[in-house]
Design an enzyme around this catalytic site. Structure first.
Site, short mmCIF file in Angstrom:
data_model
loop_
_atom_site.label_atom_id
_atom_site.label_comp_id
_atom_site.label_asym_id
_atom_site.label_seq_id
_atom_site.Cartn_x
_atom_site.Cartn_y
_atom_site.Cartn_z
N THR A 1 2.35 -2.10 8.84
CA THR A 1 2.73 -3.14 9.80
C THR A 1 3.04 -4.47 9.15
OG1 THR A 1 0.43 -3.79 10.04
CG2 THR A 1 1.28 -2.15 11.62
N HIS B 1 6.82 -31.96 7.28
CA HIS B 1 6.26 -30.61 7.14
C HIS B 1 5.19 -30.56 6.05
CE1 HIS B 1 9.26 -29.38 9.94
NE2 HIS B 1 10.23 -29.80 9.16
N CYS C 1 2.94 -3.43 3.92
CA CYS C 1 2.11 -2.28 4.29
C CYS C 1 2.78 -1.67 5.53
CB CYS C 1 0.65 -2.66 4.49
SG CYS C 1 0.28 -3.74 5.88
N HIS D 1 9.63 -24.80 6.69
CA HIS D 1 8.66 -25.65 7.41
C HIS D 1 7.22 -25.42 6.99
CE1 HIS D 1 11.32 -26.83 11.11
NE2 HIS D 1 11.92 -27.05 9.96
N ASP E 1 0.87 -1.19 0.00
CA ASP E 1 0.00 0.00 0.00
C ASP E 1 0.90 1.23 0.00
OD1 ASP E 1 0.84 0.35 2.62
OD2 ASP E 1 -1.16 0.23 3.51
C1 RB5 Z 1 -2.08 2.48 6.57
O1 RB5 Z 1 -2.13 3.64 7.32
C2 RB5 Z 1 -1.90 1.26 7.47
O2 RB5 Z 1 -3.07 1.02 8.19
C3 RB5 Z 1 -1.52 0.05 6.66
O3 RB5 Z 1 -0.35 0.32 5.95
C4 RB5 Z 1 -1.23 -1.22 7.42
O4 RB5 Z 1 -0.36 -0.99 8.49
C5 RB5 Z 1 -2.38 -2.04 7.78
O5 RB5 Z 1 -2.27 -3.16 8.29
#
Ligand code: RB5
Length: 149
Positions: A71, A137, A69, A102, A12
């Site tokens: 996180t 596995h 993204c 695995h 993203d």
């Molecule tokens: C975008 O602000 C953020 O929510 C997205 O990049 C991500 O971390 C979502 O899981």
């Protein structure tokens, strides 16, 4: 060995720069890069990009995928909704290697707001250079998939 060396990349808006760095590094490791964007920094929706990348993998167009993204969590959740995808979020190289060895993970997710570029490139390399070990596995991985009708 994976069937081909085509790697799909997507993210993203939170991870465009890191995605490009990962693409460059993967290319240096001999992977053909299929970067499906986005290319511009406007705010976008990570589920769209996770699903689009996952579809490139399950179709067989690409052997593996790396998605990013903020996180790494949301885009991973979206990718894992596509049947046949096994995607893990990794913030360390050991896990990135083990999800291939695995779990036969076919996608890796990285959080651009979690790890710096240097570590992210090492994580990507650990994932891309490890091989599934099969054997016991494979039995366990088969148990992850939905039961066939
Ligand atoms: C975008 O602000 C953020 O929510 C997205 O990049 C991500 O971390 C979502 O899981």
């Amino acid at each position: 060995m994976t069937a081909n060396k085509r790697l799909v990349l997507s993210s993203d808006h939170a991870a465009i720069e890191l995605r490009r760095a990962v693409a460059q590094h993967a290319e240096s490791l001999g992977w053909e890069i299929v970067d499906i964007g986005p290319q511009t920094p406007e705010s976008t929706h990570y589920p769209l990009h996770g699903k689009a990348a996952a579809e490139r993998v399950v179709s067989g167009d690409c052997a593996l995928g790396i998605i990013l993204c903020g996180t790494g969590q949301g885009i991973m959740m979206a990718a894992n909704k596509v049947e046949g995808i096994r995607c893990g979020v990794c913030s360390d190289t050991f896990s990135a290697k083990m999800i291939r060895q695995h779990n036969d993970a076919n996608m890796l997710s990285i959080g651009a707001r979690v790890v710096g570029e240097g570590l992210a490139l090492e994580i990507a390399e650990a994932f891309l250079t490890a091989e599934f070990e099969g054997g016991r596995h494979a039995t366990r991985v088969a148990m992850i998939e939905p039961a066939q009708a």
